[in-house]
Design a protein around this motif. Sequence first.
Motif, short mmCIF file in Angstrom:
data_model
loop_
_atom_site.label_atom_id
_atom_site.label_comp_id
_atom_site.label_asym_id
_atom_site.label_seq_id
_atom_site.Cartn_x
_atom_site.Cartn_y
_atom_site.Cartn_z
N VAL A 1 44.15 42.10 39.17
CA VAL A 1 44.40 41.55 40.50
C VAL A 1 45.20 40.25 40.35
O VAL A 1 44.79 39.35 39.62
CB VAL A 1 43.08 41.28 41.26
CG1 VAL A 1 43.37 40.75 42.65
CG2 VAL A 1 42.25 42.55 41.34
N TYR B 1 41.00 47.07 37.41
CA TYR B 1 42.19 46.61 38.11
C TYR B 1 42.57 45.21 37.65
O TYR B 1 41.70 44.37 37.38
CB TYR B 1 41.94 46.58 39.63
CG TYR B 1 41.55 47.92 40.21
CD1 TYR B 1 42.51 48.79 40.69
CD2 TYR B 1 40.22 48.31 40.26
CE1 TYR B 1 42.16 50.02 41.21
CE2 TYR B 1 39.85 49.55 40.77
CZ TYR B 1 40.82 50.40 41.25
OH TYR B 1 40.47 51.62 41.76
N ASP C 1 47.09 44.49 43.62
CA ASP C 1 46.19 45.14 42.66
C ASP C 1 46.97 46.16 41.84
O ASP C 1 47.75 46.94 42.39
CB ASP C 1 45.04 45.86 43.38
CG ASP C 1 44.14 44.88 44.13
OD1 ASP C 1 44.40 43.67 44.04
OD2 ASP C 1 43.20 45.33 44.78
#
Length: 397
Positions: free
Chosen positions: A317, A315, A302
Amino acid sequence: MKNHWIEFFTGVVTVKATGKGLERFLNQLIRNHVSIWNVKKHGTQSMTFQMGLKKVNALRTIVRGSGCKLEFQRRYGAPFLYKRLIKNGGFVIGILLFLGLVFTLSNMVWGIEIKGANPATDYKIRKQLDKMDIKIGKFQFLTMELDAIQAELTNSINDITWVGVELKGTTYHFQVVEKNEPKKIKKSGPQNLIAAKKATIENYFIEEGEKNFEVHDVVKKGQLLVSGIIGKDKNTRIVAAEGKIWGETWYKSEVSIPIESTFQVFNGNEKQKHIIKVGKINISVWGFGKTKYKNYEVEENDKTLKFLKWELPIYMVNKTYREKEEVTRIYSEKEAIEKGKEMGRKEILNKIGEEGKIKEEKILRQTIKNGKVLLTIDYTTIENIAKEQPITQGDLE
């Protein structure tokens, strides 16, 4: 009181009504289910109120014959905002492009600073960072995690003992501790060198002290090899004996190797998925669909997205799906023996140290039991058998 905030999305207008039939007009609105709010009177023949944009057509029908006149004073809400955006489209697009550019630049690498390293080590670190694809202009969320960068640099560059890695804004900061040549440890006092184990002397190198053996002598554990007491009578001198005495020593090792073993391995197939995560909402950017691998391992990294120096609750990912498969390895008897000999050598070399070596090896016993090859191996080795022993007052008497 009814909450009308949701009307913002369909549009709200502020209406001014004037005339003698205001009360009759209000009653007519109620009978036709036209919702109004924030009603304010301005004298006996004037009032203002707010209503939803969708009911304006009904309002125009009701006002006919009521003796009142209407004036639309203010309009606000999503529909009117949208029209303004369309009208000022160029300006809005410019703002969005500017914000997008700032956001993009905020999540890229724009600096690499290395402190504590000499020019040669600095060059090696930068070359290794290039191999790791950590360079100026690279997106931060596509680079390795900080602890992974630290481990990779420490393992791949022998000239550094430790490296600290920190990401501040758009710049990577590396604090390096280089290896220094170990300082020679000064002896705490006079000492002898004795035999650490039973051995046959093969070779020696004495820096200080008096030798008490000959090559090919068989010495016992604890036997004096090099004395720190030099000379006799008045010419006696006490020193810290130093040197290395290599002797032939013997070890026995027992090794067990399964002929058949099953284990999991990665077969090289992998799939990447990039996801933008906002709270509990996941938006796929790359790598759509379900993973078709039956047996796999997932590695997830992340990265927090930034706007200038601020971290956003957004975020990026990165998920890597690596396919695994079960492999059964079967050794022939000859292969199992070679593997056992290799394992035995590693075990012995760990015992005799870097300067030691295996002179000879011999298999004493070889059996197959319960699907395993069992080996008993005898080793003849050469190692440094010198061990330090402080000289006490009793040794001088």
